[in-house]
Motif scaffolding. Structure first.
Motif, PDB file in Angstrom:
ATOM      1  N   ASP A   1       0.878  -1.167   0.000  1.00 18.62           N
ATOM      2  CA  ASP A   1       0.000   0.000   0.000  1.00 18.62           C
ATOM      3  C   ASP A   1       0.915   1.216   0.000  1.00 18.62           C
ATOM      4  O   ASP A   1       1.337   1.674   1.062  1.00 18.62           O
ATOM      5  N   GLY A   2       1.272   1.672  -1.191  1.00 18.11           N
ATOM      6  CA  GLY A   2       2.248   2.749  -1.285  1.00 18.11           C
ATOM      7  C   GLY A   2       3.601   2.253  -0.822  1.00 18.11           C
ATOM      8  O   GLY A   2       4.113   1.256  -1.319  1.00 18.11           O
ATOM      9  N   ARG A   3       4.157   2.919   0.169  1.00 20.19           N
ATOM     10  CA  ARG A   3       5.458   2.512   0.702  1.00 20.19           C
ATOM     11  C   ARG A   3       5.347   1.479   1.809  1.00 20.19           C
ATOM     12  O   ARG A   3       6.344   0.941   2.268  1.00 20.19           O
ATOM     13  N   GLN A   4       4.135   1.212   2.264  1.00 20.73           N
ATOM     14  CA  GLN A   4       3.930   0.255   3.340  1.00 20.73           C
ATOM     15  C   GLN A   4       3.720  -1.149   2.791  1.00 20.73           C
ATOM     16  O   GLN A   4       3.186  -1.330   1.699  1.00 20.73           O
ATOM     17  N   VAL A   5       4.108  -2.129   3.589  1.00 23.69           N
ATOM     18  CA  VAL A   5       3.798  -3.526   3.293  1.00 23.69           C
ATOM     19  C   VAL A   5       2.860  -3.991   4.394  1.00 23.69           C
ATOM     20  O   VAL A   5       3.181  -3.903   5.581  1.00 23.69           O
ATOM     21  N   LEU A   6       1.694  -4.448   3.981  1.00 19.19           N
ATOM     22  CA  LEU A   6       0.674  -4.883   4.933  1.00 19.19           C
ATOM     23  C   LEU A   6       0.600  -6.403   4.953  1.00 19.19           C
ATOM     24  O   LEU A   6       0.664  -7.048   3.911  1.00 19.19           O
ATOM     25  N   TYR A   7       0.441  -6.956   6.124  1.00 23.07           N
ATOM     26  CA  TYR A   7       0.326  -8.401   6.296  1.00 23.07           C
ATOM     27  C   TYR A   7      -1.020  -8.718   6.922  1.00 23.07           C
ATOM     28  O   TYR A   7      -1.512  -7.980   7.765  1.00 23.07           O
ATOM     29  N   ARG A   8      -1.602  -9.811   6.495  1.00 23.28           N
ATOM     30  CA  ARG A   8      -2.839 -10.300   7.103  1.00 23.28           C
ATOM     31  C   ARG A   8      -2.773 -11.820   7.130  1.00 23.28           C
ATOM     32  O   ARG A   8      -2.055 -12.435   6.361  1.00 23.28           O
ATOM     33  N   ARG A   9      -3.533 -12.393   8.043  1.00 24.17           N
ATOM     34  CA  ARG A   9      -3.559 -13.857   8.109  1.00 24.17           C
ATOM     35  C   ARG A   9      -4.284 -14.418   6.907  1.00 24.17           C
ATOM     36  O   ARG A   9      -5.281 -13.875   6.451  1.00 24.17           O
ATOM     37  N   THR A  10      -3.789 -15.539   6.424  1.00 24.56           N
ATOM     38  CA  THR A  10      -4.471 -16.273   5.372  1.00 24.56           C
ATOM     39  C   THR A  10      -5.560 -17.133   6.016  1.00 24.56           C
ATOM     40  O   THR A  10      -5.671 -17.202   7.245  1.00 24.56           O
ATOM     41  N   ALA A  11      -6.345 -17.805   5.196  1.00 23.59           N
ATOM     42  CA  ALA A  11      -7.364 -18.720   5.729  1.00 23.59           C
ATOM     43  C   ALA A  11      -6.716 -19.795   6.589  1.00 23.59           C
ATOM     44  O   ALA A  11      -7.232 -20.155   7.648  1.00 23.59           O
ATOM     45  N   LEU A  12      -5.557 -20.291   6.146  1.00 21.75           N
ATOM     46  CA  LEU A  12      -4.836 -21.285   6.946  1.00 21.75           C
ATOM     47  C   LEU A  12      -4.415 -20.690   8.283  1.00 21.75           C
ATOM     48  O   LEU A  12      -4.565 -21.322   9.329  1.00 21.75           O
ATOM     49  N   GLY A  13      -3.916 -19.463   8.259  1.00 20.84           N
ATOM     50  CA  GLY A  13      -3.527 -18.791   9.501  1.00 20.84           C
ATOM     51  C   GLY A  13      -4.717 -18.619  10.435  1.00 20.84           C
ATOM     52  O   GLY A  13      -4.597 -18.810  11.645  1.00 20.84           O
ATOM     53  N   ASP A  14      -5.880 -18.272   9.874  1.00 16.83           N
ATOM     54  CA  ASP A  14      -7.088 -18.149  10.684  1.00 16.83           C
ATOM     55  C   ASP A  14      -7.468 -19.477  11.331  1.00 16.83           C
ATOM     56  O   ASP A  14      -7.797 -19.523  12.509  1.00 16.83           O
ATOM     57  N   ARG A  15      -7.422 -20.549  10.533  1.00 15.31           N
ATOM     58  CA  ARG A  15      -7.776 -21.866  11.088  1.00 15.31           C
ATOM     59  C   ARG A  15      -6.826 -22.268  12.209  1.00 15.31           C
ATOM     60  O   ARG A  15      -7.265 -22.748  13.252  1.00 15.31           O
ATOM     61  N   LEU A  16      -5.543 -22.040  12.010  1.00 14.73           N
ATOM     62  CA  LEU A  16      -4.576 -22.418  13.040  1.00 14.73           C
ATOM     63  C   LEU A  16      -4.701 -21.553  14.290  1.00 14.73           C
ATOM     64  O   LEU A  16      -4.433 -22.006  15.401  1.00 14.73           O
ATOM     65  N   ALA A  17      -5.139 -20.301  14.113  1.00 19.30           N
ATOM     66  CA  ALA A  17      -5.333 -19.405  15.248  1.00 19.30           C
ATOM     67  C   ALA A  17      -6.688 -19.611  15.927  1.00 19.30           C
ATOM     68  O   ALA A  17      -6.978 -18.983  16.933  1.00 19.30           O
ATOM     69  N   GLY A  18      -7.497 -20.484  15.373  1.00 20.54           N
ATOM     70  CA  GLY A  18      -8.791 -20.788  15.971  1.00 20.54           C
ATOM     71  C   GLY A  18      -9.894 -19.849  15.551  1.00 20.54           C
ATOM     72  O   GLY A  18     -10.975 -19.883  16.108  1.00 20.54           O
ATOM     73  N   GLY A  19      -9.641 -18.991  14.537  1.00 20.34           N
ATOM     74  CA  GLY A  19     -10.653 -18.056  14.110  1.00 20.34           C
ATOM     75  C   GLY A  19     -11.325 -18.421  12.807  1.00 20.34           C
ATOM     76  O   GLY A  19     -12.061 -17.629  12.250  1.00 20.34           O
ATOM     77  N   GLY A  20     -11.082 -19.628  12.326  1.00 20.30           N
ATOM     78  CA  GLY A  20     -11.628 -19.998  11.025  1.00 20.30           C
ATOM     79  C   GLY A  20     -12.839 -20.900  11.093  1.00 20.30           C
ATOM     80  O   GLY A  20     -13.256 -21.483  10.116  1.00 20.30           O
ATOM     81  N   GLY A  21     -13.446 -21.002  12.261  1.00 12.24           N
ATOM     82  CA  GLY A  21     -14.675 -21.791  12.349  1.00 12.24           C
ATOM     83  C   GLY A  21     -14.388 -23.145  12.747  1.00 12.24           C
ATOM     84  O   GLY A  21     -14.702 -24.183  12.637  1.00 12.24           O
TER      85      GLY A  21
END
Length: 54
Positions: free
Chosen positions: A34-54
């Motif tokens: 995003d311009g000069r920034q690099v943004l990170y977000r969890r993937t679906a796999l990351g969500d599942r492993l973190a317990g937030g994917g249902g």
């Protein structure tokens, strides 16, 4: 996220970069620019492993 992660974890930029590189290799975060920034977000796999994917 990298700068924020560095501040929150009180870690050197190189350590944060290394951890993000390992996590990305495992497919856990996704990266987007995003311009000069690099943004990170969890993937679906990351969500599942973190317990937030249902």
């Amino acid at each position: 996220m990298r700068a924020r992660a560095q501040r929150r974890a009180s870690r050197a930029p190189s350590a944060v970069s290394q951890h993000l590189r390992v996590l990305r290799a495992a497919g856990l975060p996704a990266r987007a620019r995003d311009g000069r920034q690099v943004l990170y977000r969890r993937t679906a796999l990351g969500d599942r492993l973190a317990g937030g994917g249902g």
